[in-house]
Design a protein around this motif. Structure first.
Motif, PDB file in Angstrom:
ATOM      1  N   UNK A   6     146.881  55.089  45.191  1.00 27.13           N
ATOM      2  CA  UNK A   6     147.592  55.868  44.498  1.00 27.13           C
ATOM      3  C   UNK A   6     148.852  55.657  43.939  1.00 27.13           C
ATOM      4  N   UNK A   7     149.483  54.810  44.763  1.00 31.93           N
ATOM      5  CA  UNK A   7     150.912  54.379  44.606  1.00 31.93           C
ATOM      6  C   UNK A   7     150.954  53.119  44.081  1.00 31.93           C
ATOM      7  N   UNK A   8     149.734  52.378  43.510  1.00 31.78           N
ATOM      8  CA  UNK A   8     149.636  51.355  42.752  1.00 31.78           C
ATOM      9  C   UNK A   8     149.443  51.246  41.227  1.00 31.78           C
ATOM     10  N   UNK A   9     149.900  52.539  40.696  1.00 31.11           N
ATOM     11  CA  UNK A   9     149.731  52.858  39.336  1.00 31.11           C
ATOM     12  C   UNK A   9     150.968  52.501  38.559  1.00 31.11           C
ATOM     13  N   UNK A  10     150.717  52.960  37.464  1.00 27.43           N
ATOM     14  CA  UNK A  10     152.096  52.983  36.595  1.00 27.43           C
ATOM     15  C   UNK A  10     152.257  54.365  35.927  1.00 27.43           C
ATOM     16  N   UNK A  11     153.539  54.522  35.441  1.00 28.81           N
ATOM     17  CA  UNK A  11     153.938  55.749  34.640  1.00 28.81           C
ATOM     18  C   UNK A  11     154.079  55.372  33.274  1.00 28.81           C
ATOM     19  N   UNK A  12     153.376  56.094  32.461  1.00 26.52           N
ATOM     20  CA  UNK A  12     153.287  55.848  30.959  1.00 26.52           C
ATOM     21  C   UNK A  12     154.609  55.743  30.271  1.00 26.52           C
ATOM     22  N   UNK A  13     155.889  56.303  30.928  1.00 23.65           N
ATOM     23  CA  UNK A  13     157.236  55.747  30.482  1.00 23.65           C
ATOM     24  C   UNK A  13     157.621  54.374  30.762  1.00 23.65           C
ATOM     25  N   UNK A  14     156.852  53.716  31.336  1.00 21.34           N
ATOM     26  CA  UNK A  14     157.325  52.233  31.681  1.00 21.34           C
ATOM     27  C   UNK A  14     156.793  51.540  30.425  1.00 21.34           C
ATOM     28  N   UNK A  15     155.963  51.993  29.550  1.00 20.65           N
ATOM     29  CA  UNK A  15     155.421  51.213  28.430  1.00 20.65           C
ATOM     30  C   UNK A  15     156.051  51.760  27.009  1.00 20.65           C
ATOM     31  N   UNK A  16     156.273  51.009  25.970  1.00 23.95           N
ATOM     32  CA  UNK A  16     156.509  51.486  24.761  1.00 23.95           C
ATOM     33  C   UNK A  16     155.902  50.660  23.734  1.00 23.95           C
ATOM     34  N   UNK A  17     155.881  51.136  22.478  1.00 25.48           N
ATOM     35  CA  UNK A  17     155.514  50.170  21.239  1.00 25.48           C
ATOM     36  C   UNK A  17     156.589  49.986  20.440  1.00 25.48           C
ATOM     37  N   UNK A  18     156.834  48.714  20.001  1.00 27.34           N
ATOM     38  CA  UNK A  18     157.946  48.311  19.196  1.00 27.34           C
ATOM     39  C   UNK A  18     157.519  47.466  18.161  1.00 27.34           C
ATOM     40  N   UNK A  19     158.161  47.657  16.823  1.00 27.52           N
ATOM     41  CA  UNK A  19     157.774  46.936  15.804  1.00 27.52           C
ATOM     42  C   UNK A  19     158.514  45.497  15.745  1.00 27.52           C
ATOM     43  N   UNK A  20     157.836  44.537  15.534  1.00 23.45           N
ATOM     44  CA  UNK A  20     158.435  43.330  15.703  1.00 23.45           C
ATOM     45  C   UNK A  20     158.290  42.537  14.091  1.00 23.45           C
ATOM     46  N   UNK A  21     159.253  41.783  13.970  1.00 26.73           N
ATOM     47  CA  UNK A  21     159.317  41.072  12.605  1.00 26.73           C
ATOM     48  C   UNK A  21     158.374  40.004  12.452  1.00 26.73           C
ATOM     49  N   UNK A  22     158.242  39.275  13.711  1.00 21.52           N
ATOM     50  CA  UNK A  22     157.277  38.104  13.708  1.00 21.52           C
ATOM     51  C   UNK A  22     157.044  37.804  15.059  1.00 21.52           C
TER      52      UNK A  22
END
Length: 79
Positions: free
Chosen positions: A60-76
């Motif tokens: 149970x303590x080997x998971x992730x919190x969704x706040x640790x991920x984000x989507x970012x627009x990139x130019x290339x």
């Protein structure tokens, strides 16, 4: 294009999503055509982690919190 970034303690926000080239040797950063596709990939990954915790495959303590991920627009795409 969009990338999924994961917050790491040492490097801050980085794209840790990679696949290997056809030779299986060099990592290539994964990018998505739309924000929705990238978010769907995060959601799927978080679901897999939750399933692994529920099945006992992962503690149970080997998971992730969704706040640790984000989507970012990139130019290339940078490999």
């Amino acid at each position: 294009m969009f990338e999924v970034q994961h917050y790491t303690f040492v490097d801050g926000w980085v794209n840790t999503y990679t696949v290997t080239d056809d030779n299986g040797e060099n990592p290539i950063s994964v990018v998505f055509d739309t924000h929705a596709e990238a978010q769907a990939d995060i959601d799927s990954y978080m679901g897999e982690i939750d399933d692994q915790i529920k099945s006992g495959e992962r503690a149970a303590d080997e998971g992730y919190d969704s706040d640790e991920f984000r989507v970012v627009e990139i130019l290339e795409k940078i490999s």
